[in-house]
Design a protein around this motif. Structure first.
Motif, PDB file in Angstrom:
ATOM      1  N   UNK A 159       0.826  -1.205   0.000  1.00 43.26           N
ATOM      2  CA  UNK A 159       0.000   0.000   0.000  1.00 43.26           C
ATOM      3  C   UNK A 159       0.863   1.258   0.000  1.00 43.26           C
ATOM      4  N   UNK A 160       1.964   1.235   0.748  1.00 41.25           N
ATOM      5  CA  UNK A 160       2.831   2.406   0.820  1.00 41.25           C
ATOM      6  C   UNK A 160       3.428   2.724  -0.548  1.00 41.25           C
ATOM      7  N   UNK A 161       3.860   1.682  -1.284  1.00 42.48           N
ATOM      8  CA  UNK A 161       4.431   1.891  -2.612  1.00 42.48           C
ATOM      9  C   UNK A 161       3.382   2.421  -3.589  1.00 42.48           C
ATOM     10  N   UNK A 166       2.348   7.342  -6.715  1.00 41.74           N
ATOM     11  CA  UNK A 166       1.365   8.093  -7.476  1.00 41.74           C
ATOM     12  C   UNK A 166       1.860   9.530  -7.659  1.00 41.74           C
ATOM     13  N   UNK A 167       1.464  10.146  -8.748  1.00 43.51           N
ATOM     14  CA  UNK A 167       1.870  11.522  -8.995  1.00 43.51           C
ATOM     15  C   UNK A 167       0.706  12.290  -9.600  1.00 43.51           C
ATOM     16  N   UNK A 168       0.793  13.577  -9.532  1.00 46.58           N
ATOM     17  CA  UNK A 168      -0.233  14.428 -10.106  1.00 46.58           C
ATOM     18  C   UNK A 168       0.443  15.502 -10.938  1.00 46.58           C
ATOM     19  N   UNK A 169      -0.262  16.011 -11.906  1.00 46.72           N
ATOM     20  CA  UNK A 169       0.290  17.056 -12.752  1.00 46.72           C
ATOM     21  C   UNK A 169       0.495  18.323 -11.924  1.00 46.72           C
ATOM     22  N   UNK A 170       1.574  19.063 -12.185  1.00 45.38           N
ATOM     23  CA  UNK A 170       1.847  20.274 -11.397  1.00 45.38           C
ATOM     24  C   UNK A 170       0.828  21.369 -11.704  1.00 45.38           C
ATOM     25  N   UNK A 171       0.619  22.217 -10.726  1.00 40.12           N
ATOM     26  CA  UNK A 171      -0.261  23.358 -10.921  1.00 40.12           C
ATOM     27  C   UNK A 171       0.495  24.437 -11.692  1.00 40.12           C
TER      28      UNK A 171
END
Length: 281
Positions: A159-161, A166-171
């Motif tokens: 679960x930690x991995x 996970x990543x998100x697009x930068x603002x």
């Protein structure tokens, strides 16, 4: 039988059929697959050959199916217990007044990602700072570390991995700002707060001008007072600044999305922008 498609780890949607109930009514089966459940001892098990029946409002487990798979079912003193093939109790539930056994097996997809510490691969995965399985097996193969046990690849996920990778697009670094006072006002409610204020207020409401950064704060006893305070704020700032409030930006809290709040904004020509939760950017 399960009515939630998202609960399946894998599903064969080519399987079709019908389920007949006690009143001779039938429901279509749209697939068959496996569901991963979390046991009371934090281990995981698959329930296989589960029928996907979209029309069902509640999931149903067959005791006969459990018996065929080597599980033991005990019913005594208005209590139902299910044991796996090793004698470990995986479920225990009391009978309700209508002689039913509502069994909560905590079926969630997030449970599929929980690492099992008793698995040797996952244990060394944790010891080496969440190193991937391939590198761990290579490390053991070429004897990079003395005392490393024989490791085999595991299908269990950490679960930690999963969360950490996970990543998100930068603002965007640049964003449009208000060109004058009251062009854009931000608002939010904080609370309930303990201890309660002497006057009985448990919340505070803020309004921030996007141009000047000036902030107004109102204390509230209940969230239902937000609309009244917004009207009070609007009358005050428009009179004092001789500017019109053009746009209000809030989250989707219930105090902001009521019909009365929406109607008031429309009547006064105020654009009400709603942001997604947990996105202060």
């Amino acid at each position: 039988m399960c009515g939630m498609k998202e609960a399946f780890v894998d599903i064969d949607e080519s399987y079709k059929g019908n389920i007949t109930f006690g009143d001779l009514s039938q429901r279509p089966v749209e697939g068959r697959g496996r569901i991963l459940i979390e046991l009371k001892n934090d281990e995981q098990e698959f329930i296989s050959e589960v029928f996907y029946v979209p029309d069902m409002k509640n999931n149903i487990l067959s005791l006969g199916h459990f018996l065929e798979k080597g599980f033991e079912v005990q019913m005594k003193d208005k209590n139902l217990k299910i044991f796996d093939e090793f004698g470990v109790a995986i479920a225990s539930v009391k009978m309700t007044k209508n002689r039913m056994f509502p069994l909560d097996l905590s079926i969630y997809l997030s449970k599929c990602f929980k690492a099992e510490i008793f698995n040797m691969m996952n244990l060394w995965h944790l010891r080496y700072g969440h190193l991937n399985c391939g590198s761990l097996m290579l490390m053991e193969k070429i004897k990079m570390v003395l005392g490393t046990p024989k490791l085999e690849h595991t299908s269990r996920m950490c679960e930690v991995c999963i969360m950490g990778k996970q990543h998100r697009k930068p603002f965007l670094k640049k964003s449009s700002r208000a060109s004058q006072s009251l062009d854009l006002v931000y608002s939010d409610v904080c609370g309930p707060i303990l201890p309660t204020l002497i006057g009985g207020s448990r919340y505070f409401l803020t309004f921030i001008d996007g141009f000047s950064g000036k902030t107004w704060v109102y204390v509230l006893k209940e969230k239902k007072e937000v609309l009244g305070k917004f009207k009070e704020f609007k009358n005050l700032v428009e009179k004092q600044s001789e500017c019109k409030l053009k746009c209000l930006r809030t989250d989707k809290g219930g105090e902001y999305v009521s019909r009365d709040f929406d109607d008031y904004c429309k009547e006064n020509g105020i654009v009400h922008q709603l942001t997604m939760p947990q996105t202060p950017q």
